[in-house]
Design an enzyme around this catalytic site. Structure first.
Site, PDB file in Angstrom:
ATOM      1  N   GLU A 211    -108.297  43.821-119.218  1.00 48.85           N
ATOM      2  CA  GLU A 211    -109.463  43.101-118.685  1.00 48.85           C
ATOM      3  C   GLU A 211    -109.215  41.596-118.545  1.00 48.85           C
ATOM      4  O   GLU A 211    -110.056  40.773-118.896  1.00 48.85           O
ATOM      5  CB  GLU A 211    -110.689  43.385-119.559  1.00 48.85           C
ATOM      6  CG  GLU A 211    -111.060  44.872-119.542  1.00 48.85           C
ATOM      7  CD  GLU A 211    -112.257  45.221-120.417  1.00 48.85           C
ATOM      8  OE1 GLU A 211    -112.793  44.325-121.091  1.00 48.85           O
ATOM      9  OE2 GLU A 211    -112.654  46.401-120.425  1.00 48.85           O
ATOM     10  N   GLU A 328    -109.974  53.166-118.452  1.00 45.87           N
ATOM     11  CA  GLU A 328    -111.040  53.049-119.454  1.00 45.87           C
ATOM     12  C   GLU A 328    -112.378  53.196-118.758  1.00 45.87           C
ATOM     13  O   GLU A 328    -112.641  52.537-117.762  1.00 45.87           O
ATOM     14  CB  GLU A 328    -110.941  51.693-120.171  1.00 45.87           C
ATOM     15  CG  GLU A 328    -111.811  51.575-121.405  1.00 45.87           C
ATOM     16  CD  GLU A 328    -111.563  50.262-122.151  1.00 45.87           C
ATOM     17  OE1 GLU A 328    -110.378  49.972-122.463  1.00 45.87           O
ATOM     18  OE2 GLU A 328    -112.519  49.520-122.401  1.00 45.87           O
TER      19      GLU A 328
END
Length: 349
Positions: A211, A328
């Site tokens: 991220e 994810e």
């Protein structure tokens, strides 16, 4: 595919039973000749994260000892803080074997603060310590070689297919506004990789960062720099795995989809990237008061497919041939919501 359709019909039927508090007779017709989608062996996957027991959200400390550093399976031993792990639980092992081949991703927010112990690493291999002044709220943590050995024995016994998320912030300077500058330093990662090859541990793919793409979460790296770092990973994998025919996949960036950022990144990694990974949390924050209603609203579930299709379109419009991965997808971010995402209603999601 037909099993998936049948399961979905059963869940919808249960939903009507609970809403109306009565059973209604009816017929369900399924067109078994046409399909709206299909899955392959890579569809079933799971993640082992790095969060320590002190990770708490909205008054609930939900992670307990589920981290890949301290995972426990014997409930009777939870009261003993000296017990670090129990990877010998037969029920857990059999569950993973039943999904074979189950893809397990080792990663999450704190992966970009993990230091890997090496044979020459003389400093203490310390765990994550909560510190709100640090990036992501924790100090650096360490993956010991003994723990890495334990995990890989477990993966070998259960026939799991492993993807490992590497620390992409090593060597970089993170400014107060979250911008991360400088080239990735692969020295520590290469030491872990060489140890892994020496021990004959099989890693299906090495993923760089978590991220840090686009606007990032806590920190962000530009598309150009990320592409350069991915090239460094590519060369390192081919150097370390020299002479080994089947080399691990190169995967990145493991972040939220940003069309402009991803297009720049893909065009600069056309010859180095095997899979472009992204995360999806269509339900929003775990503290949302309307979370249950969102779980029961099909439009939020459809949002995941929309994002995936946009990513596929971006790949097709770029010069890359990388596969699209969802590495994810937890539904609601920040550990979900107690008594909602860990309750029956979440099975609809």
């Amino acid at each position: 595919m037909q099993k998936g359709v049948c399961l979905w019909v059963v869940l919808i039927s249960f939903g009507f039973i609970f809403v109306h508090a009565k059973v209604e007779n009816g017929k369900v017709l399924i067109d078994g000749k046409s399909r709206i989608g299909e899955t392959d062996n890579d569809f079933i996957c799971a993640t082992l994260d790095w969060w320590p027991p002190e990770k708490c959200d909205y008054g609930t400390c939900s992670w307990d000892h589920s981290s890949l550093l301290n995972v426990l399976f014997d409930q009777s031993e939870r009261s003993n803080p000296k017990i670090k792990c129990d990877l010998k639980n037969k029920i857990f092992k059999n569950a993973i074997k039943a999904f074979s081949p189950l893809k397990i991703r080792l990663g999450g927010t704190l992966q970009d603060k993990v230091i890997y112990q090496t044979n020459n690493h003389q400093k203490p291999c310390n765990p994550f310590i909560k510190n709100t002044s640090e990036l992501f709220g924790y100090t650096n943590g360490c993956l010991s070689l003994s723990r890495w050995d334990e995990l890989n024995r477990f993966f070998q016994e259960t026939r799991a297919v492993v993807t490992f998320g590497l620390n992409a912030l090593i060597g970089k300077t993170v400014l107060a506004n979250g911008s991360a500058f400088g080239a990735w330093d692969p020295t520590n990662a290469e030491a872990l990789m060489r140890y892994t090859v020496k021990k004959n541990y099989t890693i299906d793919g090495w993923e760089l960062g978590n991220e840090l793409s686009g606007k990032g979460i806590g920190a962000r790296i530009s598309a150009s720099q990320y592409a350069h770092d991915t090239l460094t990973l590519y060369h390192m994998v081919h150097r370390v795995y020299k002479g080994i025919e089947r080399k691990p996949l190169i995967i990145a960036p493991g972040g939220f989809f940003d069309p402009s950022w991803f297009m720049k990144f893909l065009n600069k990694t056309s010859k180095t990237l095997n899979a472009v990974s992204h995360h999806i949390y269509s339900l929003g924050s775990g503290m949302d008061g309307n979370l249950t209603a969102r779980i029961l609203d099909p439009s939020y579930l459809d949002e995941a497919a929309k994002i995936f299709k946009k990513l596929e379109s971006t790949i097709n419009a770029s010069s890359s041939s990388a596969s699209a991965w969802v590495s994810e997808a937890g539904g609601a971010y920040n550990s979900g919501q107690n008594l909602v995402t860990n309750a029956f209603v979440f099975s609809f999601w």
